[in-house]
Design a protein around this motif. Structure first.
Motif, mmCIF file in Angstrom:
data_model
loop_
_atom_site.group_PDB
_atom_site.id
_atom_site.type_symbol
_atom_site.label_atom_id
_atom_site.label_comp_id
_atom_site.label_asym_id
_atom_site.label_seq_id
_atom_site.Cartn_x
_atom_site.Cartn_y
_atom_site.Cartn_z
ATOM 1 N N ASN A 322 -21.391 -69.968 -1.309
ATOM 2 C CA ASN A 322 -22.170 -70.064 -2.544
ATOM 3 C C ASN A 322 -22.682 -71.498 -2.687
ATOM 4 O OD1 ASN A 322 -23.253 -69.973 -5.132
ATOM 5 N ND2 ASN A 322 -21.694 -68.532 -5.839
ATOM 6 N N LEU A 323 -23.871 -71.726 -2.154
ATOM 7 C CA LEU A 323 -24.445 -73.069 -2.182
ATOM 8 C C LEU A 323 -24.777 -73.501 -3.601
ATOM 9 C CD1 LEU A 323 -25.232 -75.273 -0.166
ATOM 10 C CD2 LEU A 323 -27.526 -74.287 -0.092
ATOM 11 N N ALA A 324 -25.226 -72.569 -4.432
ATOM 12 C CA ALA A 324 -25.569 -72.901 -5.813
ATOM 13 C C ALA A 324 -24.335 -73.334 -6.600
ATOM 14 C CB ALA A 324 -26.229 -71.705 -6.486
ATOM 15 N N ASP A 348 -35.229 -63.014 -1.612
ATOM 16 C CA ASP A 348 -34.317 -62.460 -2.614
ATOM 17 C C ASP A 348 -33.072 -63.317 -2.766
ATOM 18 O OD1 ASP A 348 -36.058 -60.395 -3.084
ATOM 19 O OD2 ASP A 348 -35.046 -58.975 -1.742
ATOM 20 N N ASP A 349 -32.531 -63.819 -1.655
ATOM 21 C CA ASP A 349 -31.352 -64.689 -1.734
ATOM 22 C C ASP A 349 -31.690 -65.986 -2.458
ATOM 23 O OD1 ASP A 349 -30.012 -62.754 -0.367
ATOM 24 O OD2 ASP A 349 -29.915 -63.839 1.545
ATOM 25 N N ILE A 350 -32.859 -66.518 -2.187
ATOM 26 C CA ILE A 350 -33.272 -67.757 -2.850
ATOM 27 C C ILE A 350 -33.441 -67.534 -4.347
ATOM 28 C CG2 ILE A 350 -35.138 -69.447 -3.035
ATOM 29 C CD1 ILE A 350 -35.568 -69.155 -0.032
ATOM 30 N N LYS A 351 -34.038 -66.408 -4.721
ATOM 31 C CA LYS A 351 -34.227 -66.115 -6.146
ATOM 32 C C LYS A 351 -32.889 -66.019 -6.874
ATOM 33 C CE LYS A 351 -38.594 -63.597 -5.525
ATOM 34 N NZ LYS A 351 -39.242 -62.275 -5.599
ATOM 35 N N ARG A 352 -31.939 -65.290 -6.265
ATOM 36 C CA ARG A 352 -30.616 -65.158 -6.914
ATOM 37 C C ARG A 352 -29.939 -66.517 -7.054
ATOM 38 N NH1 ARG A 352 -30.390 -60.277 -3.835
ATOM 39 N NH2 ARG A 352 -29.432 -61.420 -2.102
ATOM 40 N N MET A 353 -30.090 -67.356 -6.048
ATOM 41 C CA MET A 353 -29.458 -68.669 -6.090
ATOM 42 C C MET A 353 -30.088 -69.544 -7.169
ATOM 43 S SD MET A 353 -28.778 -71.236 -2.893
ATOM 44 C CE MET A 353 -30.484 -71.095 -2.356
ATOM 45 N N LEU A 355 -31.613 -68.627 -9.894
ATOM 46 C CA LEU A 355 -31.380 -68.136 -11.250
ATOM 47 C C LEU A 355 -30.124 -68.728 -11.871
ATOM 48 C CD1 LEU A 355 -32.365 -64.362 -10.950
ATOM 49 C CD2 LEU A 355 -33.552 -66.155 -12.253
ATOM 50 N N THR A 356 -29.197 -69.199 -11.043
ATOM 51 C CA THR A 356 -27.958 -69.777 -11.561
ATOM 52 C C THR A 356 -28.123 -71.229 -11.994
ATOM 53 O OG1 THR A 356 -27.235 -70.474 -9.356
ATOM 54 C CG2 THR A 356 -26.626 -68.254 -10.063
ATOM 55 N N MET A 357 -29.245 -71.858 -11.640
ATOM 56 C CA MET A 357 -29.460 -73.250 -12.009
ATOM 57 C C MET A 357 -29.801 -73.360 -13.492
ATOM 58 S SD MET A 357 -28.861 -74.841 -9.266
ATOM 59 C CE MET A 357 -28.739 -74.537 -7.498
#
Length: 401
Positions: A322-324, A348-353, A355-357
């Motif tokens: 979990n890089l984010a 899709d992986d980038i978008k999910r990541m 969204l947590t910022m």
């Protein structure tokens, strides 16, 4: 008349010399093989009486004697390694100056120098040196790839050309040379600058903030709440307070090092160069910088320490999943989150990541792909840029500002 006994002290220097010779002389595996072969041939000749075995015994013995004689000699050298530039960039030339000296009172023998540079060995001859004499050798090469390159140690060898016996000693320790990634100069980085009363002074003069700057005369339209009445009474005209704008500019710089997300080593090196170029620009603008690379978190203060750390970056199997989350643990309140990833990271992986910022921050993702043209796409809450070469980065960053 009885002979006087010879004092044992007469034998001590000779014994000490023999001990030093045995400790210094190194018999190679090939030398031990030939010694064992000579002994076996001698035993075989005694047992069987074959003249061929006697001939082999004589040959191996003579060869060992020649090797021992050729390995003798004074090798009391001292040496110094000097690299004019300890920090260079990929593609730069490096020169290693090797100074070999004879600090003793006796002339040294001819020898061979062996300098370890990374995983390669660089050899050069060392002539006989008179007492207090020195000899300098320059070894040059080109930095082909980013790394922390170890130069040294330097070993001096004296031995036979057959490699049976070698007298070897280390005369200089290693030094490290940092080969920095290639970087490109960027325009002033304006992305992620947020007005914040608890931030740092920016140099911009405004009419409303906390960091008092000075006074000026009233102009039509100025807010009367900013009038400084004491100065107004002294000057006889309305005086307005001015402030220096304070801004929050902390940048969280993240690099994905998962090798499965990169199509080639070239693509990974491009990602490191992008990461390094943005970090250098932040530090040159005195923007607080926090980095997350392969689980390693740092707060570099100077460009040199940051680039030194970039020299050590390598792909890492099974990095943090979990890089984010890792980024937010290290820097939960940055004004700019900048992630550099490879072409293997799906949208899709980038978008999910992303969204947590934090929603109030600026967020950008830089995807490296040498086979693609540069492009810029804006999604809900972040911007995704594709970088085909390092020369694309200044244009991309200017468009993102």
């Amino acid at each position: 008349m009885m002979a006087r006994p010879i004092p044992l002290s007469r034998f001590r220097p000779t014994t000490a010399l023999l001990q030093r010779a045995l400790l210094r002389d190194y018999v190679s595996p090939l030398g031990w093989t030939i010694l064992v072969a000579a002994v076996l041939c001698a035993v075989g000749y005694i047992a069987l009486g074959w003249n061929e075995l006697l001939a082999m015994t004589v040959i191996w013995t003579i060869l060992l004697i020649i090797a021992i004689v050729m390995s003798l000699g004074n090798t009391g050298f001292s040496a110094r390694l000097d690299v004019p530039a300890r920090r260079i960039m990929v593609g730069d030339d490096i020169t290693v100056n090797v100074t070999v000296s004879n600090p003793g009172r006796a002339t040294t023998a001819h020898a061979h120098g062996d300098l370890l540079i990374g995983d390669d060995h660089e050899g050069f001859p060392i002539p006989a040196l008179s007492p207090r004499q020195s000899r300098q050798t320059a070894i040059g090469f080109t930095a082909a790839s980013r790394a922390v390159l170890s130069v040294g140690p330097l070993r001096v060898r004296k031995g036979d050309p057959f490699g049976l016996i070698r007298h070897e000693k280390t005369v200089a320790d290693r030094i490290d040379v940092y080969i920095h990634p290639r970087t490109i100069r960027l325009h002033t980085l304006n992305a992620g600058i947020q007005r914040d009363l608890e931030g740092q002074p920016s140099g911009d003069i405004v009419d409303d903030d906390l960091d008092f700057y000075g006074l000026r005369e009233y102009e039509p339209g100025d807010d009367m709440r900013n009038v400084h009445w004491l100065s107004t009474a002294k000057a006889g005209t309305l005086m307005i307070r001015q402030y220096e704008a304070t801004r929050r500019t902390t940048t969280a710089l993240v690099l994905d090092v998962d090798p499965t997300h990169y199509a080639s080593r070239e693509e990974f090196e491009l990602a490191v160069s992008v990461h390094a170029s943005i970090g250098v620009q932040c530090l040159m603008q005195q923007r607080p910088l926090r980095t997350v690379v392969a689980g390693h978190r740092d707060d570099p203060r100077t460009t040199m320490t940051f680039l030194d750390a970039c020299s050590t970056i390598e792909p890492k199997d099974r990095p943090e999943t979990n890089l984010a989350a890792s980024t937010l643990n290290h820097c939960p309140d940055a004004s700019l989150y900048c992630l550099t990833v490879g072409s293997g990271n799906p949208d899709d992986d980038i978008k999910r990541m992303m969204l947590t910022m934090p929603p109030g921050s600026s967020r950008m993702v830089l995807r490296t792909d040498p086979s693609a043209q540069r492009s810029l796409r804006r999604f809900d809450g972040f911007t995704l840029a594709v970088i085909g070469s390092l020369d694309d980065l200044p244009l991309i960053m200017e468009a993102m500002a």
